[in-house]
Motif scaffolding. Structure first.
Motif, PDB file in Angstrom:
ATOM      1  N   GLY A  10       0.842  -1.195   0.000  1.00 44.98           N
ATOM      2  CA  GLY A  10       0.000   0.000   0.000  1.00 44.98           C
ATOM      3  C   GLY A  10       0.873   1.239   0.000  1.00 44.98           C
ATOM      4  O   GLY A  10       2.078   1.164  -0.218  1.00 44.98           O
ATOM      5  N   LYS A  11       0.220   2.375   0.267  1.00 42.84           N
ATOM      6  CA  LYS A  11       0.948   3.636   0.205  1.00 42.84           C
ATOM      7  C   LYS A  11       1.896   3.781   1.389  1.00 42.84           C
ATOM      8  O   LYS A  11       2.986   4.321   1.247  1.00 42.84           O
ATOM      9  CB  LYS A  11      -0.051   4.803   0.147  1.00 42.84           C
ATOM     10  CG  LYS A  11      -0.707   4.875  -1.244  1.00 42.84           C
ATOM     11  CD  LYS A  11      -1.919   5.772  -1.269  1.00 42.84           C
ATOM     12  CE  LYS A  11      -3.170   5.006  -0.926  1.00 42.84           C
ATOM     13  NZ  LYS A  11      -4.421   5.733  -1.078  1.00 42.84           N
ATOM     14  N   ALA A  12       1.498   3.271   2.534  1.00 42.67           N
ATOM     15  CA  ALA A  12       2.315   3.461   3.739  1.00 42.67           C
ATOM     16  C   ALA A  12       2.813   2.153   4.351  1.00 42.67           C
ATOM     17  O   ALA A  12       3.620   2.172   5.285  1.00 42.67           O
ATOM     18  CB  ALA A  12       1.517   4.231   4.790  1.00 42.67           C
ATOM     19  N   LYS A  13       2.316   1.017   3.840  1.00 44.21           N
ATOM     20  CA  LYS A  13       2.683  -0.258   4.460  1.00 44.21           C
ATOM     21  C   LYS A  13       2.847  -1.376   3.431  1.00 44.21           C
ATOM     22  O   LYS A  13       2.259  -1.311   2.348  1.00 44.21           O
ATOM     23  CB  LYS A  13       1.589  -0.680   5.465  1.00 44.21           C
ATOM     24  CG  LYS A  13       1.426   0.262   6.620  1.00 44.21           C
ATOM     25  CD  LYS A  13       0.468  -0.266   7.666  1.00 44.21           C
ATOM     26  CE  LYS A  13      -0.986  -0.260   7.264  1.00 44.21           C
ATOM     27  NZ  LYS A  13      -1.582   1.055   7.048  1.00 44.21           N
ATOM     28  N   ARG A  14       3.635  -2.375   3.832  1.00 47.69           N
ATOM     29  CA  ARG A  14       3.689  -3.618   3.058  1.00 47.69           C
ATOM     30  C   ARG A  14       3.141  -4.726   3.953  1.00 47.69           C
ATOM     31  O   ARG A  14       3.388  -4.710   5.158  1.00 47.69           O
ATOM     32  CB  ARG A  14       5.134  -3.993   2.690  1.00 47.69           C
ATOM     33  CG  ARG A  14       5.780  -3.066   1.719  1.00 47.69           C
ATOM     34  CD  ARG A  14       7.124  -3.624   1.229  1.00 47.69           C
ATOM     35  NE  ARG A  14       7.771  -2.595   0.427  1.00 47.69           N
ATOM     36  CZ  ARG A  14       8.658  -1.715   0.906  1.00 47.69           C
ATOM     37  NH1 ARG A  14       9.050  -1.773   2.165  1.00 47.69           N
ATOM     38  NH2 ARG A  14       9.184  -0.800   0.116  1.00 47.69           N
ATOM     39  N   VAL A  15       2.441  -5.677   3.340  1.00 49.95           N
ATOM     40  CA  VAL A  15       1.908  -6.800   4.105  1.00 49.95           C
ATOM     41  C   VAL A  15       2.482  -8.098   3.541  1.00 49.95           C
ATOM     42  O   VAL A  15       2.425  -8.335   2.330  1.00 49.95           O
ATOM     43  CB  VAL A  15       0.362  -6.813   4.069  1.00 49.95           C
ATOM     44  CG1 VAL A  15      -0.188  -8.041   4.774  1.00 49.95           C
ATOM     45  CG2 VAL A  15      -0.205  -5.546   4.708  1.00 49.95           C
TER      46      VAL A  15
END
Ligand code: 5GP
Length: 235
Positions: A10-15
């Motif tokens: 995502g824009k602020a995180k990786r999962v």
């Protein structure tokens, strides 16, 4: 717990996946975006600060009986969480008029609301996360009546807990955005709670201590995030 395949960025995180199918790792990045990612930048150490702030707030909420996806912090940028199926609804709670509500209704920022306002936004970048109501959510089959009732009630409970917590830290919790997900028949609070997803104003000076400093080019963005963490940690 080791990182497996990158599931989503995502824009602020990786999962990331893990070797346990029920658990995921959420990694917080320093990347910052605003206005549908037309504005991009980096906030130094944001990932580390947001990981820590989210940990503290998820633990606080869990201690008050709010079930969240948080399992444990792994290191300075990574947290372990339960795998949820995200409900594509952004739930916004507002205690003070700002941002989207000020614009929508041509209101002055800073008006204190007699009662918190709850909004649903359909989580869909291409449509710019439009404001919708319960009927749209049901028509779109985003959630059932029972789920919406639960989400609504939970969101107000979360607001009461966080508002009082931040009040003791000298901060006004102006507004914030929550996301929920389904996990083994339950609805858990998911995503993150941080200055990326909340508006915090200093109680006395009303100085903005959140992502609006980035969105509006107010400067001292890193310092503001650090200040929120410092206040949260302070006794
Ligand atoms: P507004 O609707 O006023 O722009 O946002 C209300 C609150 O929800 C703010 O605290 C804002 O940070 C948060 N929020 C709303 N939409 C998003 C989003 O797409 N991403 C993030 N990080 N926060 C959001």
């Amino acid at each position: 717990m080791k990182k497996g395949k990158l599931l989503y960025e995502g824009k602020a995180k990786r999962v990331y996946e893990t070797d346990n199918k029920d658990l995921l790792i959420q990694q917080f990045k320093d990347d910052a975006t605003a206005f549908d990612a037309t504005k991009r930048g980096t906030i130094v150490n944001k990932g580390v600060i947001n990981n820590e702030i989210s940990r503290i707030l998820f633990e606080l909420l869990e201690s008050k009986g709010i079930e969240t996806h948080f399992v444990k912090q792994l290191d300075d940028r990574n947290m372990l969480m339960k795998r949820v199926e995200i409900i594509p609804l952004e739930v916004t709670i507002r205690n003070v008029v700002a941002g989207g509500m000020a614009k929508l209704l041509a209101l002055e920022e800073g008006i204190v609301l007699d009662e918190p306002v709850l909004e649903y936004h359909y989580k869909k970048d291409e449509l710019h996360d439009p404001l919708i109501n319960d009927y749209h959510a049901k028509a779109m089959k985003l959630a059932t009546d029972e789920e919406l009732d639960f989400i609504k009630q939970r969101s107000f409970e979360i607001n009461n807990i966080l508002k009082s917590f931040f009040d003791h830290k000298g901060l006004d919790l102006v507004d914030f955005k929550l996301e929920f997900g389904r996990h083994k028949g339950k609805i858990l609070l998911a995503d993150e709670i941080s200055p990326d997803t909340c508006r915090f104003w200093d109680k006395k000076t009303k100085k903005k201590l959140d992502k609006d400093r980035f969105r509006r080019d107010l400067g001292n963005v890193e310092d503001a995030y650090q200040e929120v963490l410092k206040r949260i940690i302070a006794e």
